[in-house]
Enzyme design. Structure first.
Site, PDB file in Angstrom:
ATOM      1  N   HIS A  81       0.784  -1.310   0.028  1.00  0.00           N
ATOM      2  CA  HIS A  81      -0.013  -0.087  -0.047  1.00  0.00           C
ATOM      3  C   HIS A  81       0.826   1.418   0.117  1.00  0.00           C
ATOM      4  CE1 HIS A  81      -3.044  -2.893   0.747  1.00  0.00           C
ATOM      5  NE2 HIS A  81      -2.700  -3.152   1.933  1.00  0.00           N
ATOM      6  N   HIS A  96      -7.046  -4.768  -0.961  1.00  0.00           N
ATOM      7  CA  HIS A  96      -6.507  -6.044  -1.239  1.00  0.00           C
ATOM      8  C   HIS A  96      -7.384  -6.752  -2.481  1.00  0.00           C
ATOM      9  CE1 HIS A  96      -5.953  -5.166   2.932  1.00  0.00           C
ATOM     10  NE2 HIS A  96      -4.664  -5.259   2.674  1.00  0.00           N
TER      11      HIS A  96
END
Lengths: 330, 330
Positions: A56, A218
């Site tokens: 991320h 995700h």
């Protein structure tokens, strides 16, 4: 899979080392673990820690620095860091005033961060927590009970980071954190799956002419799929959902147009153009706008829109200075 | 093609508007043209202008601000802006001390920027120019006579931007610019073509297991293709070429690890980890490192490495403060 990595087991470690070698005066790690901390740590204030699975970036290591985080703990790609590592981070940054953990709402992160908190409390370190669940798309999802924590987490780093520098106590930070989380609403969409570096596989598959609305960072499922239309049509849909959920009247807001990875700044600015127009039409005042890759999903295509509702306290803290390694020009 | 745009003919205009709406206190445009200028323009100094085709964001509009550019002129995607537009930018930012154009070496840009300079000189505005040709991969290429200008251009914006704030004259800036360009060497590689937004087509095609070494930021051919290996192997090859060309002894340098679009920060930091190790081994001191998307090629996969050799003057200017809209955290 063509990705600029070496051995899969070295991905996170080499990334952390590459970060430290880029900013050797600002950050360091703890005991060779994937924990980034400020070099000027241990000043007399409550410390802030965030973290989670890697993939991320720049979240969360990039947001370590003055006015934001004191430490970020990185797990393997899309995998929560172990409680041991979070515990090491807590010990490394506590100055005696306690530590607040900023946790994105995923079951694995909650479990490991809470276990680390218990371990630290046995050692006499006070630990508080703020759980971020800004994604309004779905209730409950893969890996998550309740709503997920996504890009809006950056605002929590910023607001609490400023408050910690200004001397807020642990209890005051927790209270402020919960108020800020309540005021943050995010929703996103994806045009293209990411390639998960450790498996070499897509996190999901999407037909060439479809988009996934409301997915997680995700690749967790969103609310639905639909035909791709154009930027404005999709922005209008997402923003309407967000504004409805925010119960916004004529407040001031901050806006984050977050890229998920491969989406270009051209697209993100085109999205912002529409968002700004709609908010103006509704007499909502934008005090601050961020546009770029703040909370990514590896090389995923897509974006999210976050609206943070401001009150006087939050607005003042939002304007407080910060200096982190993420997204530096010079 | 799934890209977050509306009408193709509105791409650049909506992007510019989206930028201005994100940073309304810092930038504005000129006569509704795709020209970004500083709101605090017209201060008593030589003005700096850069620009070129769109698709390389945050270059160049993102680098408009204190200590860097006074204006950036955006053409359509991968298309040079017209001489008329560059001329409007020159008129908008000249304070009477003249304007220096920082031009990436592409035939179209050279032609249009030089034509604009002639138009301005007829109006009595002094115009200088600095041509950036930092890409060491190939001599002559599609669109270019000589070497191409790529990511190292950002260092020219920075160093000349600082010098202009410090009161350098137009002639001094040109001289400094030529020295800086001489000291910048860049080479890159691609793992994946970009999708050209206006045509919906890939700029080139690459087999799944191959990479293109030394390509340009519009997908112009590089030196050769080879099988994809791993990050370190490719970094070693590129860096050896760059160091050889730089004729570096034990000088100090600045490093830019530039992402082309879809390449993740994980990968860019892994690349930086290797670059830092090799430079350390060679006793080359790194004074400054930048890692991120500074000069992109839409959603292309890949990166470039830039080494800027420092002398005392360049090092001092590199450390001068700047404040632009690109890559803002808060």
């Amino acid at each position: 899979m063509k990705k600029l990595i070496n051995k899969k087991e070295d991905i996170v470690n080499e990334m952390i080392l590459g970060m430290i070698k880029a900013f050797p005066n600002s950050i360091e790690n703890v005991k060779d673990l994937p924990i980034i901390i400020r070099k000027d740590k241990k000043i007399e204030k409550v410390a802030l820690i965030s973290g989670g699975g890697s993939g991320h970036e720049p979240a969360h290591g990039g947001f370590v620095g003055y006015g934001m985080l004191d430490a970020a703990v990185a797990g393997e790609v899309f995998t929560s860091p172990s409680a041991d590592k979070v515990y090491e981070a807590i010990k490394a940054v506590d100055s005696g005033k306690g530590v607040v953990l900023i946790i994105k709402n995923y079951s694995g992160d909650i479990m490991n961060f809470e276990m680390a908190a218990e371990m630290a409390e046995i050692e006499g370190i006070k630990v508080g927590k703020v759980i971020v669940d800004d994604d309004i798309a779905v209730e409950n999802s893969t890996y998550t009970v309740g709503r997920r924590g996504i890009a809006g987490t950056i605002f929590v780093h910023k607001i609490l980071g400023a408050a910690a520098e200004k001397g807020y106590s642990l209890e005051e930070l927790e209270k402020l954190g919960n108020k800020v989380v309540e005021n943050i609403k995010t929703m996103g969409m994806s045009l293209k799956s990411c390639t998960v570096f450790t498996t070499g596989k897509n996190s999901f598959d999407l037909p060439e002419d479809e988009v996934e609305i409301g997915l997680g960072i995700h690749g967790e499922p969103g609310t639905h799929r639909e035909k791709f239309k154009d930027a404005n049509t999709h922005v209008d849909y997402l923003l309407e959902k967000i504004l409805l959920e925010s119960k916004i009247g004529k407040e001031k807001v901050a806006v984050l147009i977050n890229g998920l990875g491969e989406t270009t700044l051209i697209e993100l600015f085109i999205i912002n153009n529409r968002v700004a127009d709609i908010l103006k039409e509704k007499n909502i005042t934008i005090e601050k706008t961020l546009v770029g890759n703040y909370m990514t999903s590896l090389d995923m295509g897509g974006f999210s829109i976050t609206i943070l509702k401001l009150d006087d306290e939050i607005e003042e803290l939002l304007k407080y200075k910060s200096d982190t390694i993420a997204l530096k020009t010079f």
